[in-house]
Design an enzyme around this catalytic site. Structure first.
Site, short mmCIF file in Angstrom:
data_model
loop_
_atom_site.label_atom_id
_atom_site.label_comp_id
_atom_site.label_asym_id
_atom_site.label_seq_id
_atom_site.Cartn_x
_atom_site.Cartn_y
_atom_site.Cartn_z
N ASP A 10 -1.17 11.63 42.44
CA ASP A 10 -2.21 10.66 42.08
C ASP A 10 -1.55 9.29 41.88
O ASP A 10 -0.48 9.18 41.29
CB ASP A 10 -2.92 11.10 40.79
CG ASP A 10 -4.22 10.35 40.57
OD1 ASP A 10 -5.28 10.99 40.64
OD2 ASP A 10 -4.17 9.12 40.32
N ASN A 64 -13.57 16.90 38.91
CA ASN A 64 -14.66 16.02 38.50
C ASN A 64 -15.73 16.04 39.59
O ASN A 64 -15.41 15.90 40.78
CB ASN A 64 -14.13 14.60 38.30
CG ASN A 64 -13.14 14.51 37.15
OD1 ASN A 64 -13.30 15.18 36.14
ND2 ASN A 64 -12.10 13.71 37.32
N GLU A 73 -14.97 9.66 41.00
CA GLU A 73 -14.93 8.31 41.55
C GLU A 73 -14.72 8.30 43.06
O GLU A 73 -15.21 7.39 43.73
CB GLU A 73 -13.83 7.50 40.84
CG GLU A 73 -14.25 7.17 39.41
CD GLU A 73 -13.14 6.52 38.60
OE1 GLU A 73 -12.06 6.26 39.15
OE2 GLU A 73 -13.38 6.28 37.40
N VAL A 74 -13.97 9.26 43.57
CA VAL A 74 -13.75 9.34 45.01
C VAL A 74 -14.60 10.49 45.56
O VAL A 74 -14.44 11.64 45.15
CB VAL A 74 -12.27 9.56 45.34
CG1 VAL A 74 -12.08 9.71 46.85
CG2 VAL A 74 -11.42 8.40 44.81
N HIS A 102 -11.70 16.89 45.49
CA HIS A 102 -10.26 16.94 45.15
C HIS A 102 -10.07 17.72 43.87
O HIS A 102 -10.85 17.60 42.94
CB HIS A 102 -9.67 15.53 45.04
CG HIS A 102 -10.45 14.60 44.17
ND1 HIS A 102 -11.60 13.97 44.60
CD2 HIS A 102 -10.27 14.18 42.89
CE1 HIS A 102 -12.07 13.21 43.64
NE2 HIS A 102 -11.29 13.32 42.57
N HIS A 108 -7.68 18.03 40.73
CA HIS A 108 -6.60 17.43 39.96
C HIS A 108 -5.74 18.56 39.40
O HIS A 108 -6.26 19.46 38.72
CB HIS A 108 -7.14 16.64 38.76
CG HIS A 108 -7.90 15.39 39.10
ND1 HIS A 108 -7.32 14.13 39.06
CD2 HIS A 108 -9.18 15.20 39.47
CE1 HIS A 108 -8.24 13.22 39.38
NE2 HIS A 108 -9.38 13.84 39.63
P1 5GP Z 1 -11.90 11.23 40.35
O1 5GP Z 1 -12.21 10.29 39.23
O2 5GP Z 1 -12.73 10.94 41.58
O3 5GP Z 1 -11.92 12.67 39.97
O4 5GP Z 1 -10.39 10.96 40.72
C1 5GP Z 1 -9.96 10.15 41.75
C2 5GP Z 1 -8.46 10.03 41.59
O5 5GP Z 1 -7.94 9.50 42.78
C3 5GP Z 1 -8.03 9.11 40.46
O6 5GP Z 1 -7.23 9.84 39.54
C4 5GP Z 1 -7.26 8.01 41.16
O7 5GP Z 1 -6.12 7.57 40.43
C5 5GP Z 1 -6.87 8.65 42.47
N1 5GP Z 1 -6.76 7.73 43.59
C6 5GP Z 1 -7.70 6.82 43.96
N2 5GP Z 1 -7.27 6.16 45.06
C7 5GP Z 1 -6.06 6.67 45.38
C8 5GP Z 1 -5.13 6.38 46.43
O8 5GP Z 1 -5.33 5.53 47.29
N3 5GP Z 1 -3.99 7.11 46.44
C9 5GP Z 1 -3.74 8.08 45.52
N4 5GP Z 1 -2.56 8.73 45.63
N5 5GP Z 1 -4.58 8.38 44.51
C10 5GP Z 1 -5.74 7.67 44.44
#
Ligand code: 5GP
Ligand code: ZN
Length: 117
Positions: A32, A88, A96-97, A101, A103
């Site tokens: 991450d 999430n 957010e993405v 995924h 974690h």
């Molecule tokens: P979410 O909040 O969607 O569960 O987590 C998205 C995660 O993706 C976040 O922890 C964020 O730091 C990570 N992330 C977002 N953009 C990038 C990226 O371009 N590269 C990497 N390695 N992690 C990312």
């Protein structure tokens, strides 16, 4: 409609860089970019699946394979005494993405009750 390719599709395709720790024909694991613990990996399917709320029954083997990979990925990254798996999901889940995924969060010390956000 989902805009594609999303950022994790681009990482899966190698179009933007990531610190990858594992890759095969179906999945990629990478660090991450904003780790919240000493070990913080993201494990994604290469196929664009928007979230755990949007999977089809046919995706179950892929999700199971991902689940089965988490222990070794965590251990090899240094989480030798356990880890936390967080998925999430949706706006309420803090996703957010919009590309599924897992974690994988851990480290040498216990994480306590922190939920990852
Ligand atoms: P979410 O909040 O969607 O569960 O987590 C998205 C995660 O993706 C976040 O922890 C964020 O730091 C990570 N992330 C977002 N953009 C990038 C990226 O371009 N590269 C990497 N390695 N992690 C990312
Ligand atoms: Zn995607």
């Amino acid at each position: 409609m989902e805009q594609q390719p999303c950022i994790f599709c681009k990482i899966a395709q190698g179009d933007i860089p990531a610190k990858k720790v594992y890759e095969d024909e179906e999945v990629v694991a990478f660090h991450d970019i904003h780790p919240i613990a000493p070990v913080h990996l993201l494990l994604i399917p290469k196929k664009h699946i928007p979230s755990l709320a949007k999977i089809h029954e046919a995706d179950a083997p892929l999700l199971g394979k991902m689940m089965a990979l988490t222990g070794k990925l965590a251990y090899d990254a240094g989480a030798t005494h356990g880890f936390r798996l967080i998925v999430n999901t949706g706006t309420v889940g803090g996703q957010e993405v919009a590309h599924l995924h897992y974690h994988i969060i851990g480290g040498p010390e216990p994480l306590g009750r922190m939920l990852g956000k």
